[in-house]
Design a protein around this motif. Structure first.
Motif, PDB file in Angstrom:
ATOM      1  N   ASP A  72     -48.099 -82.222  40.513  1.00 45.48           N
ATOM      2  CA  ASP A  72     -47.560 -82.502  39.181  1.00 45.48           C
ATOM      3  C   ASP A  72     -47.181 -83.966  39.019  1.00 45.48           C
ATOM      4  OD1 ASP A  72     -47.794 -79.891  38.205  1.00 45.48           O
ATOM      5  OD2 ASP A  72     -45.960 -79.294  39.251  1.00 45.48           O
ATOM      6  N   ILE A  73     -46.839 -84.624  40.116  1.00 45.63           N
ATOM      7  CA  ILE A  73     -46.463 -86.039  40.053  1.00 45.63           C
ATOM      8  C   ILE A  73     -47.140 -86.793  41.179  1.00 45.63           C
ATOM      9  CG2 ILE A  73     -44.204 -85.555  39.018  1.00 45.63           C
ATOM     10  CD1 ILE A  73     -42.974 -86.057  41.789  1.00 45.63           C
ATOM     11  N   MET A  74     -47.163 -88.110  41.041  1.00 48.63           N
ATOM     12  CA  MET A  74     -47.667 -88.979  42.094  1.00 48.63           C
ATOM     13  C   MET A  74     -46.715 -90.166  42.206  1.00 48.63           C
ATOM     14  SD  MET A  74     -51.382 -90.823  42.567  1.00 48.63           S
ATOM     15  CE  MET A  74     -51.152 -91.853  41.133  1.00 48.63           C
ATOM     16  N   GLU A  85     -39.372-102.915  48.839  1.00 46.94           N
ATOM     17  CA  GLU A  85     -40.282-101.889  48.346  1.00 46.94           C
ATOM     18  C   GLU A  85     -39.664-101.175  47.146  1.00 46.94           C
ATOM     19  OE1 GLU A  85     -37.789-100.126  51.676  1.00 46.94           O
ATOM     20  OE2 GLU A  85     -38.960-101.954  51.317  1.00 46.94           O
ATOM     21  N   ARG A  86     -40.510-100.815  46.211  1.00 38.71           N
ATOM     22  CA  ARG A  86     -40.084-100.101  45.016  1.00 38.71           C
ATOM     23  C   ARG A  86     -41.003 -98.905  44.803  1.00 38.71           C
ATOM     24  NH1 ARG A  86     -36.312-103.034  42.513  1.00 38.71           N
ATOM     25  NH2 ARG A  86     -36.235-105.283  42.887  1.00 38.71           N
ATOM     26  N   TYR A  87     -40.479 -97.911  44.108  1.00 41.70           N
ATOM     27  CA  TYR A  87     -41.223 -96.672  43.899  1.00 41.70           C
ATOM     28  C   TYR A  87     -41.379 -96.424  42.406  1.00 41.70           C
ATOM     29  CZ  TYR A  87     -40.190 -95.960  48.826  1.00 41.70           C
ATOM     30  OH  TYR A  87     -40.098 -96.120  50.184  1.00 41.70           O
ATOM     31  N   GLU A  88     -42.558 -95.937  42.050  1.00 39.46           N
ATOM     32  CA  GLU A  88     -42.860 -95.636  40.652  1.00 39.46           C
ATOM     33  C   GLU A  88     -43.559 -94.279  40.594  1.00 39.46           C
ATOM     34  OE1 GLU A  88     -45.396 -97.448  36.882  1.00 39.46           O
ATOM     35  OE2 GLU A  88     -44.836 -98.738  38.573  1.00 39.46           O
ATOM     36  N   THR A  89     -43.021 -93.393  39.788  1.00 40.66           N
ATOM     37  CA  THR A  89     -43.536 -92.027  39.692  1.00 40.66           C
ATOM     38  C   THR A  89     -44.350 -91.866  38.414  1.00 40.66           C
ATOM     39  OG1 THR A  89     -41.592 -91.219  40.877  1.00 40.66           O
ATOM     40  CG2 THR A  89     -42.905 -89.594  39.685  1.00 40.66           C
ATOM     41  N   SER A  90     -45.515 -91.271  38.573  1.00 46.74           N
ATOM     42  CA  SER A  90     -46.381 -90.966  37.430  1.00 46.74           C
ATOM     43  C   SER A  90     -46.514 -89.458  37.307  1.00 46.74           C
ATOM     44  CB  SER A  90     -47.769 -91.593  37.617  1.00 46.74           C
ATOM     45  OG  SER A  90     -47.660 -92.992  37.793  1.00 46.74           O
ATOM     46  N   ILE A  91     -46.399 -88.952  36.079  1.00 48.54           N
ATOM     47  CA  ILE A  91     -46.543 -87.518  35.825  1.00 48.54           C
ATOM     48  C   ILE A  91     -48.009 -87.239  35.524  1.00 48.54           C
ATOM     49  CG2 ILE A  91     -45.740 -85.567  34.448  1.00 48.54           C
ATOM     50  CD1 ILE A  91     -43.251 -87.127  33.801  1.00 48.54           C
ATOM     51  N   TYR A 275     -34.975 -80.019  38.447  1.00 48.09           N
ATOM     52  CA  TYR A 275     -36.083 -80.421  37.573  1.00 48.09           C
ATOM     53  C   TYR A 275     -37.220 -79.401  37.639  1.00 48.09           C
ATOM     54  CZ  TYR A 275     -40.269 -82.869  36.035  1.00 48.09           C
ATOM     55  OH  TYR A 275     -41.447 -83.193  35.413  1.00 48.09           O
ATOM     56  N   ASP A 276     -37.567 -78.965  38.842  1.00 47.05           N
ATOM     57  CA  ASP A 276     -38.633 -77.970  38.984  1.00 47.05           C
ATOM     58  C   ASP A 276     -38.298 -76.686  38.235  1.00 47.05           C
ATOM     59  OD1 ASP A 276     -40.080 -79.690  40.470  1.00 47.05           O
ATOM     60  OD2 ASP A 276     -39.848 -78.653  42.387  1.00 47.05           O
ATOM     61  N   LYS A 277     -37.042 -76.290  38.300  1.00 49.51           N
ATOM     62  CA  LYS A 277     -36.634 -75.052  37.644  1.00 49.51           C
ATOM     63  C   LYS A 277     -36.685 -75.171  36.128  1.00 49.51           C
ATOM     64  CE  LYS A 277     -32.798 -71.748  37.535  1.00 49.51           C
ATOM     65  NZ  LYS A 277     -31.437 -71.434  38.056  1.00 49.51           N
ATOM     66  N   ILE A 278     -36.285 -76.318  35.604  1.00 46.47           N
ATOM     67  CA  ILE A 278     -36.239 -76.507  34.150  1.00 46.47           C
ATOM     68  C   ILE A 278     -37.623 -76.786  33.582  1.00 46.47           C
ATOM     69  CG2 ILE A 278     -35.379 -78.042  32.328  1.00 46.47           C
ATOM     70  CD1 ILE A 278     -32.820 -78.349  33.969  1.00 46.47           C
ATOM     71  N   ALA A 279     -38.391 -77.656  34.263  1.00 49.32           N
ATOM     72  CA  ALA A 279     -39.695 -78.074  33.739  1.00 49.32           C
ATOM     73  C   ALA A 279     -40.839 -77.200  34.215  1.00 49.32           C
ATOM     74  CB  ALA A 279     -39.966 -79.529  34.128  1.00 49.32           C
ATOM     75  N   SER A 280     -40.556 -76.184  35.032  1.00 49.19           N
ATOM     76  CA  SER A 280     -41.592 -75.278  35.551  1.00 49.19           C
ATOM     77  C   SER A 280     -42.670 -76.055  36.297  1.00 49.19           C
ATOM     78  CB  SER A 280     -42.212 -74.464  34.402  1.00 49.19           C
ATOM     79  OG  SER A 280     -41.225 -73.718  33.739  1.00 49.19           O
ATOM     80  N   ARG A 281     -42.249 -76.898  37.233  1.00 49.74           N
ATOM     81  CA  ARG A 281     -43.178 -77.702  38.021  1.00 49.74           C
ATOM     82  C   ARG A 281     -42.886 -77.533  39.509  1.00 49.74           C
ATOM     83  NH1 ARG A 281     -45.993 -81.423  34.999  1.00 49.74           N
ATOM     84  NH2 ARG A 281     -45.205 -81.871  32.901  1.00 49.74           N
ATOM     85  N   ASN A 282     -43.747 -78.126  40.321  1.00 51.81           N
ATOM     86  CA  ASN A 282     -43.559 -78.166  41.771  1.00 51.81           C
ATOM     87  C   ASN A 282     -43.569 -79.624  42.231  1.00 51.81           C
ATOM     88  OD1 ASN A 282     -43.447 -75.344  42.263  1.00 51.81           O
ATOM     89  ND2 ASN A 282     -45.668 -75.235  41.965  1.00 51.81           N
ATOM     90  N   ALA A 283     -42.673 -80.407  41.643  1.00 58.21           N
ATOM     91  CA  ALA A 283     -42.651 -81.842  41.928  1.00 58.21           C
ATOM     92  C   ALA A 283     -41.689 -82.205  43.045  1.00 58.21           C
ATOM     93  CB  ALA A 283     -42.271 -82.614  40.662  1.00 58.21           C
ATOM     94  N   ALA A 284     -40.767 -81.312  43.375  1.00 62.61           N
ATOM     95  CA  ALA A 284     -39.740 -81.645  44.362  1.00 62.61           C
ATOM     96  C   ALA A 284     -40.341 -81.955  45.724  1.00 62.61           C
ATOM     97  CB  ALA A 284     -38.728 -80.506  44.470  1.00 62.61           C
ATOM     98  N   LYS A 285     -41.322 -81.164  46.137  1.00 62.58           N
ATOM     99  CA  LYS A 285     -41.918 -81.351  47.457  1.00 62.58           C
ATOM    100  C   LYS A 285     -42.574 -82.721  47.567  1.00 62.58           C
ATOM    101  CE  LYS A 285     -45.314 -79.371  50.616  1.00 62.58           C
ATOM    102  NZ  LYS A 285     -46.326 -78.302  50.816  1.00 62.58           N
ATOM    103  N   THR A 286     -43.319 -83.110  46.536  1.00 60.63           N
ATOM    104  CA  THR A 286     -44.009 -84.403  46.567  1.00 60.63           C
ATOM    105  C   THR A 286     -43.014 -85.557  46.606  1.00 60.63           C
ATOM    106  OG1 THR A 286     -45.817 -83.434  45.287  1.00 60.63           O
ATOM    107  CG2 THR A 286     -45.688 -85.838  45.374  1.00 60.63           C
ATOM    108  N   TYR A 287     -41.982 -85.473  45.778  1.00 62.94           N
ATOM    109  CA  TYR A 287     -41.018 -86.579  45.721  1.00 62.94           C
ATOM    110  C   TYR A 287     -40.210 -86.669  47.015  1.00 62.94           C
ATOM    111  CZ  TYR A 287     -38.278 -90.099  43.307  1.00 62.94           C
ATOM    112  OH  TYR A 287     -37.720 -91.293  42.924  1.00 62.94           O
ATOM    113  N   MET A 288     -39.834 -85.529  47.574  1.00 61.22           N
ATOM    114  CA  MET A 288     -39.034 -85.548  48.792  1.00 61.22           C
ATOM    115  C   MET A 288     -39.845 -86.026  49.992  1.00 61.22           C
ATOM    116  SD  MET A 288     -36.087 -84.977  47.807  1.00 61.22           S
ATOM    117  CE  MET A 288     -35.394 -85.124  49.446  1.00 61.22           C
TER     118      MET A 288
END
Length: 716
Positions: A72-74, A85-91, A275-288
């Motif tokens: 769901d995210i990158m 270093e800086r991080y930028e998330t794309s949906i 966020y995953d619970k509210i937005a119905s996504r599986n983004a937590a694993k990728t971000y963590m």
């Protein structure tokens, strides 16, 4: 307890701005949820039976191409202009419902993550630098130990070391920036080559632990500040105690940093699950997975240093007793066991009862003023804790030795009980019909109580909060010798408390006169007719303000801050006003009255303005509410009420000049009531003064005080 409250309760107050803004991220998630509800989007429920992630760290396996396509995210990592270093998330797939809030959420989360990562990295680098310097300190300590244990051994160094008693002043800032800890064990290597180990003593000087009046006088007179130090066990013990304190403080920093890393990682994990619970996504694993690869998580320098500190502390400072060492490195938090309601109720009721009896026995007024001040201080501690003002750090209390509000209430309750019992026993006595003489023992009861309180205060045994008592005695002594010591916050804070206890100090003067020269057996008060008493009546009232005046002058000379000069002027005007008011109360006359009125009004308005603007940091024009940018109390009305009350209670002192008489109140009772109002005003001032100091520490991320090192290495 919800995680948000637990997170706020465990973070370091001075680093609050450096933590993940969890509440802000939660508010953005609420906007996402509201947007999805308005659009009618269905929230996908999480499965009840989810895969167990295990007790160990997450796996670092490389994701397959199919998994990457379904993400769901990158999260992309890049290097900024500052080299960090800086991080930028794309949906990858964004639904129209909640699109804008989701973009804002990840942009905010990335900024918060970058902030935490950079702050943690900078603090780790500071700890490593401190480690390198304390490594040298340990080398010097080991060499010093060898020289003390084997004084007759042959070595190439001179027999004495030059000591600079003022070295602390000249090197304090440099040492504070580069404190550290030993990173390698030199215990065995030094024994094999003793001359090389002892050669370090040629390049060191010993710093005095603190400035003394003698060293200050030498510095003013430009006398030689070098002394010869012999290698004795007494000096070795002092060095070991100072290094032990440095190690304890350094270990505390490491624990705070370790907790900082854990809390922020946990906060990011929690917010991503929400966020995953509210937005119905599986983004937590990728971000963590990105978080697990960041410096915040993979850096183990702090953990290694903590293990090394524990090992060295056990070996060198705890005689290989690990239990003793860990009790010093990780002191247990005191649990307050006293019942708050009981002691508050008893203290307040006893204060009222004592106040009703003061008019009958003026000699007991001292205890009423002191007990009321203790109750106000207890209330200050309660509200400081409630609004997370780090008062133990600000005052410089040793960890685990600070008194809680229940402890202070317990002390006030005990003192109040003794005072009330003495009043009742003092009144319940009869005159001897044969000699027309009162019983001496009952008349001496108030003096016995004062003596008992003094004996308990200076008692050297470890009873009745010895650490707090000795800290109080030390600060009182520094207030008395104000110009000869460097002024710290506890010094001028306590001196300000004494300025609100002028009537209590005058009561002490009355004790000396009544029991020293007065005929206390006949209960006659002849002190007022004594010229000596009248002279000291002026001096006693001026002493607290004079101490604060000298403190301001000392800080003005040292810090070259013109603000301290204006502050000194405030206390000088107050001294003049107090002297004129006292003169008017003793010698009635229009000239005394006019002079006292003018200077009292000038000092009152000057002091009120200083309290609100400088001490409390309020009335800022840049703020829309005319308060300040950051407030700990959520209700702004509290600050407006406090300012009004401060003005009213400041103006109350003008009554002594205006002669506003109340028919049913004696003049002495009126003076006592004004003294009580001043103590209440001081209690209100205390809270907002420390709140302002705390916010200054927060703004500068100042969570630790610099600890002077025992050894100073000469520049090569």
């Amino acid at each position: 307890m919800k995680f948000g409250k637990e997170f706020a309760a465990q973070l370091i107050p001075e680093w609050q701005q450096a933590y993940v803004d969890y509440s802000c991220l939660k508010s953005i998630l609420q906007e996402i949820q509201n947007a999805r509800k308005r659009s009618g989007a269905v929230t996908r429920k999480q499965p009840v039976h989810r895969n167990f992630s295990g007790l160990t760290n997450r796996s670092n396996r490389v994701a397959t191409s199919e998994e990457l396509e379904n993400q769901d995210i990158m999260v992309s990592e890049m290097i900024g202009d500052d080299g960090f270093e800086r991080y930028e998330t794309s949906i990858m797939r964004v639904a129209e419902a909640g699109r804008e809030p989701e973009l804002v959420f990840f942009k905010t989360l990335d900024l918060e993550f970058d902030k935490v990562n950079h702050f943690y990295k900078s603090k780790v680098e500071e700890m490593v630098k401190e480690a390198m310097v304390l490594n040298k300190q340990m080398d010097a300590l080991i060499a010093f130990r060898i020289k003390v244990d084997q004084p007759s051994s042959s070595w190439i160094c001179s027999e004495t070391v030059s000591v600079d008693v003022n070295a602390l002043d000249t090197t304090e800032h440099r040492l504070a920036d580069v404190m550290g800890i030993i990173v390698s064990n030199h215990g065995d290597s030094t024994r094999g080559n003793m001359p090389e180990a002892l050669s370090v003593l040629e390049r060191i000087r010993l710093n005095k632990d603190q400035e003394t009046p003698l060293s200050r006088i030498r510095n003013v007179l430009k006398l030689s500040s070098h002394e010869e130090l012999k290698f004795t066990r007494e000096n070795l013990k002092k060095i070991e105690e100072r290094l032990k304190d440095v190690f304890i403080k350094f270990y505390r920093k490491l624990r705070h940093l370790n907790n900082y890393s854990f809390l922020n990682t946990l906060a990011i994990s929690k917010i991503m699950k929400k966020y995953d619970k509210i937005a119905s996504r599986n983004a937590a694993k990728t971000y963590m997975e990105t978080v697990d690869k960041s410096y915040l998580t993979i850096c183990d320098e702090i953990r290694k240093l903590m293990v090394r500190v524990e090992s060295i502390f056990v070996e060198y400072f705890a005689s290989s007793n690990r239990s003793k060492a860990m009790n010093l490195l990780r002191p247990k938090v005191k649990k307050e066991k006293h019942r708050t309601t009981l002691f508050v109720g008893c203290s307040v009721s006893l204060v009222i009862a004592l106040a009703l009896l003061i008019h009958a026995r003026n000699i007991m007024g001292l205890f009423g003023f002191v007990v009321l001040h203790m109750i106000m201080y207890a209330s200050n501690i309660y509200f400081w804790k409630r609004y997370r003002v780090n008062y133990p750090f600000i005052f410089g209390f040793k960890e685990g030795t600070e008194l809680g509000y229940r402890h202070v209430l317990l002390l006030s309750f005990g003192l109040n009980t003794l005072a009330l019992a003495a009043v009742i026993m003092n009144l319940d006595m009869e005159m001897d019909p044969n000699t027309n003489d009162y019983k001496t023992i009952t008349e001496l009861l108030p003096l016995f109580i004062v003596g008992l309180v003094i004996l308990i205060t200076i008692c050297p045994f470890n009873i009745f909060y010895r650490s707090s008592r000795f800290f109080f005695i030390m600060v009182v002594f520094r207030c008395i010798a104000a110009p000869l010591y460097k002024i710290n916050l506890p010094d001028f804070f306590l001196a300000d408390q004494f300025t609100s206890q002028v009537q209590a100090l005058r009561s002490l003067e009355f004790y000396i006169c009544y029991y020293g020269w007065g005929d206390f057996r006949l209960r006659q008060n002849t002190c007022r007719s004594s010229h000596v008493y009248s002279t000291f009546y002026f001096i006693v009232a001026v002493i607290p303000y004079w101490s604060r005046f000298l403190q301001c002058v000392r800080r003005l000379i040292e810090e070259k801050d013109s603000t301290e000069g204006y502050n000194a002027l405030k206390y000088f005007l107050t001294i003049v006003a107090v002297c004129l008011r006292t003169a008017y109360s003793l010698n009635r006359g229009n000239s005394w009255r006019n002079a006292a009125w003018f200077f009292s009004a000038l000092a009152t308005f000057y002091g009120t303005y200083w309290d609100i603007v400088f001490d409390w940091g309020l009335l800022h024009k840049s703020s829309k509410s005319w308060l300040r940018g950051k407030l700990l109390v959520p209700h702004k009305s509290v600050y407006y009420v406090a300012m009004v009350v401060n003005v009213v209670l400041r103006l109350a002192w003008l009554q002594t000049v205006l002669d506003f008489n109340i028919p049913f109140l004696h003049r002495e009772i009126m003076v006592a009531l004004l003294a009580i109002l001043e103590i209440i005003r001081r209690g209100i001032w205390n809270f907002f003064r420390l709140e302002n100091e705390h916010l200054n520490n927060v703004g500068k991320f100042r969570a630790f005080k610099s600890v002077p090192l025992p050894f100073n290495f000469d520049e090569e």
